[in-house]
Motif scaffolding. Sequence first.
Motif, PDB file in Angstrom:
ATOM      1  N   GLY A 105      11.387  -2.967   5.264  1.00  0.00           N
ATOM      2  CA  GLY A 105      12.501  -2.630   6.154  1.00  0.00           C
ATOM      3  C   GLY A 105      13.486  -1.789   5.384  1.00  0.00           C
ATOM      4  N   ASP A 106      14.776  -2.172   5.422  1.00  0.00           N
ATOM      5  CA  ASP A 106      15.758  -1.357   4.694  1.00  0.00           C
ATOM      6  C   ASP A 106      16.117  -1.982   3.337  1.00  0.00           C
ATOM      7  N   GLU A 107      15.270  -2.901   2.872  1.00  0.00           N
ATOM      8  CA  GLU A 107      15.540  -3.549   1.581  1.00  0.00           C
ATOM      9  C   GLU A 107      14.614  -3.003   0.495  1.00  0.00           C
ATOM     10  N   LEU A 108      15.215  -2.555  -0.597  1.00  0.00           N
ATOM     11  CA  LEU A 108      14.425  -2.107  -1.746  1.00  0.00           C
ATOM     12  C   LEU A 108      14.053  -3.363  -2.546  1.00  0.00           C
ATOM     13  N   VAL A 109      12.756  -3.640  -2.664  1.00  0.00           N
ATOM     14  CA  VAL A 109      12.350  -4.891  -3.295  1.00  0.00           C
ATOM     15  C   VAL A 109      11.779  -4.732  -4.703  1.00  0.00           C
ATOM     16  N   GLY A 110      11.357  -3.498  -5.055  1.00  0.00           N
ATOM     17  CA  GLY A 110      10.807  -3.303  -6.393  1.00  0.00           C
ATOM     18  C   GLY A 110      10.611  -1.848  -6.717  1.00  0.00           C
TER      19      GLY A 110
ATOM     20  N   SER B   2       2.126  -4.712   2.179  1.00  0.00           N
ATOM     21  CA  SER B   2       2.405  -3.474   2.929  1.00  0.00           C
ATOM     22  C   SER B   2       3.884  -3.141   2.791  1.00  0.00           C
ATOM     23  N   VAL B   3       4.170  -1.908   2.404  1.00  0.00           N
ATOM     24  CA  VAL B   3       5.558  -1.497   2.161  1.00  0.00           C
ATOM     25  C   VAL B   3       5.768  -0.072   2.665  1.00  0.00           C
ATOM     26  N   LYS B   4       7.021   0.372   2.558  1.00  0.00           N
ATOM     27  CA  LYS B   4       7.324   1.804   2.649  1.00  0.00           C
ATOM     28  C   LYS B   4       7.765   2.197   1.248  1.00  0.00           C
ATOM     29  N   ALA B   5       7.359   3.372   0.790  1.00  0.00           N
ATOM     30  CA  ALA B   5       7.687   3.737  -0.595  1.00  0.00           C
ATOM     31  C   ALA B   5       8.085   5.196  -0.690  1.00  0.00           C
ATOM     32  N   ARG B   6       8.798   5.518  -1.783  1.00  0.00           N
ATOM     33  CA  ARG B   6       9.124   6.919  -2.076  1.00  0.00           C
ATOM     34  C   ARG B   6       8.976   7.150  -3.573  1.00  0.00           C
ATOM     35  N   ILE B   7       8.626   8.404  -3.917  1.00  0.00           N
ATOM     36  CA  ILE B   7       8.440   8.726  -5.338  1.00  0.00           C
ATOM     37  C   ILE B   7       9.551   9.635  -5.860  1.00  0.00           C
ATOM     38  N   ARG B   8      10.532   9.931  -5.015  1.00  0.00           N
ATOM     39  CA  ARG B   8      11.702  10.688  -5.484  1.00  0.00           C
ATOM     40  C   ARG B   8      12.855  10.450  -4.524  1.00  0.00           C
ATOM     41  N   TYR B   9      14.052  10.690  -5.012  1.00  0.00           N
ATOM     42  CA  TYR B   9      15.257  10.519  -4.194  1.00  0.00           C
ATOM     43  C   TYR B   9      15.184  11.454  -2.989  1.00  0.00           C
ATOM     44  N   ARG B  10      15.660  10.984  -1.864  1.00  0.00           N
ATOM     45  CA  ARG B  10      15.754  11.751  -0.619  1.00  0.00           C
ATOM     46  C   ARG B  10      14.416  12.044   0.040  1.00  0.00           C
ATOM     47  N   GLN B  11      13.336  11.569  -0.552  1.00  0.00           N
ATOM     48  CA  GLN B  11      12.055  11.730   0.138  1.00  0.00           C
ATOM     49  C   GLN B  11      12.001  10.705   1.276  1.00  0.00           C
ATOM     50  N   PRO B  12      11.555  11.109   2.468  1.00  0.00           N
ATOM     51  CA  PRO B  12      11.415  10.107   3.538  1.00  0.00           C
ATOM     52  C   PRO B  12      10.467   8.992   3.088  1.00  0.00           C
ATOM     53  N   LEU B  13      10.741   7.771   3.526  1.00  0.00           N
ATOM     54  CA  LEU B  13       9.868   6.651   3.150  1.00  0.00           C
ATOM     55  C   LEU B  13       8.494   6.831   3.789  1.00  0.00           C
ATOM     56  N   GLU B  14       7.458   6.502   3.017  1.00  0.00           N
ATOM     57  CA  GLU B  14       6.064   6.685   3.460  1.00  0.00           C
ATOM     58  C   GLU B  14       5.353   5.336   3.448  1.00  0.00           C
ATOM     59  N   GLU B  15       4.445   5.163   4.389  1.00  0.00           N
ATOM     60  CA  GLU B  15       3.678   3.909   4.421  1.00  0.00           C
ATOM     61  C   GLU B  15       2.774   3.802   3.203  1.00  0.00           C
ATOM     62  N   ALA B  16       2.733   2.606   2.618  1.00  0.00           N
ATOM     63  CA  ALA B  16       1.908   2.404   1.420  1.00  0.00           C
ATOM     64  C   ALA B  16       1.501   0.940   1.308  1.00  0.00           C
ATOM     65  N   THR B  17       0.486   0.694   0.489  1.00  0.00           N
ATOM     66  CA  THR B  17       0.054  -0.671   0.192  1.00  0.00           C
ATOM     67  C   THR B  17       0.093  -0.869  -1.318  1.00  0.00           C
ATOM     68  N   LEU B  18       0.685  -1.987  -1.746  1.00  0.00           N
ATOM     69  CA  LEU B  18       0.688  -2.324  -3.174  1.00  0.00           C
ATOM     70  C   LEU B  18      -0.523  -3.206  -3.456  1.00  0.00           C
ATOM     71  N   HIS B  19      -1.183  -2.935  -4.577  1.00  0.00           N
ATOM     72  CA  HIS B  19      -2.336  -3.741  -5.000  1.00  0.00           C
ATOM     73  C   HIS B  19      -2.071  -4.210  -6.423  1.00  0.00           C
ATOM     74  N   LYS B  20      -1.906  -5.525  -6.614  1.00  0.00           N
ATOM     75  CA  LYS B  20      -1.658  -6.029  -7.972  1.00  0.00           C
ATOM     76  C   LYS B  20      -2.979  -6.295  -8.667  1.00  0.00           C
ATOM     77  N   VAL B  21      -3.144  -5.694  -9.841  1.00  0.00           N
ATOM     78  CA  VAL B  21      -4.342  -5.926 -10.651  1.00  0.00           C
ATOM     79  C   VAL B  21      -3.887  -6.470 -12.010  1.00  0.00           C
ATOM     80  N   GLN B  22      -4.826  -6.806 -12.853  1.00  0.00           N
ATOM     81  CA  GLN B  22      -4.478  -7.451 -14.125  1.00  0.00           C
ATOM     82  C   GLN B  22      -3.552  -6.578 -14.984  1.00  0.00           C
ATOM     83  N   SER B  23      -3.827  -5.274 -15.022  1.00  0.00           N
ATOM     84  CA  SER B  23      -3.091  -4.403 -15.954  1.00  0.00           C
ATOM     85  C   SER B  23      -1.824  -3.792 -15.359  1.00  0.00           C
ATOM     86  N   GLY B  24      -1.608  -3.987 -14.050  1.00  0.00           N
ATOM     87  CA  GLY B  24      -0.415  -3.383 -13.448  1.00  0.00           C
ATOM     88  C   GLY B  24      -0.483  -3.413 -11.935  1.00  0.00           C
TER      89      GLY B  24
END
Length: 395
Positions: free
Chosen positions: A385-390, A340-362
């Motif tokens: 939190g306030d740490e960018l992890v990936g 469970s993370v917060k994520a953004r797809i562009r600069y200055r976009q507010p962080l949004e709740e998201a879930t990462l799912h690791k699968v074989q291809s990505g």
Amino acid sequence: MKRVIVGLSGGVDSSVAAYLLKEQGYEVIGLFMKNWHDDSVTISDECPWLEDSNDAMLVAEKLGIPFQTVDLSVQYKERIVDYMFSEYEKGRTPNPDVLCNREIKFDVFMDIALELGADYVATGHYCRKGSIDKDGQTVYQLLSGVDGNKDQSYFLCQLSQAQLAKALFPIGELAKPEVREIAKAQDLITAEKKDSQGLCFIGKVRLPEFLQQQLKPKEGIIVEVDESLSTYNKAVPQFENKENELAYFSTKPSYSLADGKVVGKHQGAHYFTKGQRKGLAVGGTKEPLFVIETDVNENVIYTGQGKNHPGLLRNVLFVTNDELHWVREDLALVEGETMSVKARIRYRQPLEEATLHKVQSGLFVEFKNKQSAITEGQFVAWYIGDELVGSGVIS
């Protein structure tokens, strides 16, 4: 005394970064990167590199630190400009600022700095660096800047542990107005200087003209797709497993000319990007038209009315393994794991709740809410939190 080489850009942020480091007792050297020679495509009075290098030199003089200019234009062309052209040709929209940090400032530039005996490289980015001890190893953290309005951690989302180890971000704890106050108090020439807009270290570039040097104009049609299109309203199938479901929702609609009506012409699909509103020059619609898809093979732009057009909205995206990057390698997911993370797809976009799912291809990034204009070639970055992890390139 530890030696720090500051990337002096001729702006207020890097000027104050240099001042603060000097105050903290470091041996500071200012280095200006010249990354561009072609003045014909820059909007010259906005941000010519000559003026910037001059300002950087005056700041160095004022602070009493050594200063020199390095010409990285060959590497910049190879690593940034050529990459941008090839991405646009494929119909993807690259982010040159993220690449510039990964490839130029914290790679080519950092190598030069280390050759000059630097212990660290510093920039005027609004972000912070932390560190924790894990199993006897120091692990570095990329933290967002204290000024939420200016936080630039997103632009550094591709940095590695090795790069972070050598990086310093002196203004990350400050808000922009405080930075300007310090510059004023020190009588630095950059105190009132406007922030540069545009490509990293090139200044304002006329993007279409910049691209047209390599990508020739080619007239094509603009098609408007109505939101009642059956594609948007088809029944969702039953899924055997979560991965199938994610793959289904991450797949963007494919359009054909039969899906809409021709409403105008353009000079090349590769000049446009998803979510774009300006530059279409089509009037007479109730709501403004937005680009919902570009087809560079057929040279067609598909558009829809209004920012809530279903063609713009999706809640799952995918990153391939070879474009997946963990700043915190120790937190990297293995196949079958979720986070469970917060994520953004562009600069200055507010962080949004998201879930990462690791699968074989990505990796799938599943947002709680639908996102507007998920664009291939751009970066998605995720935080705890306030740490960018990936981060990763949207595929």
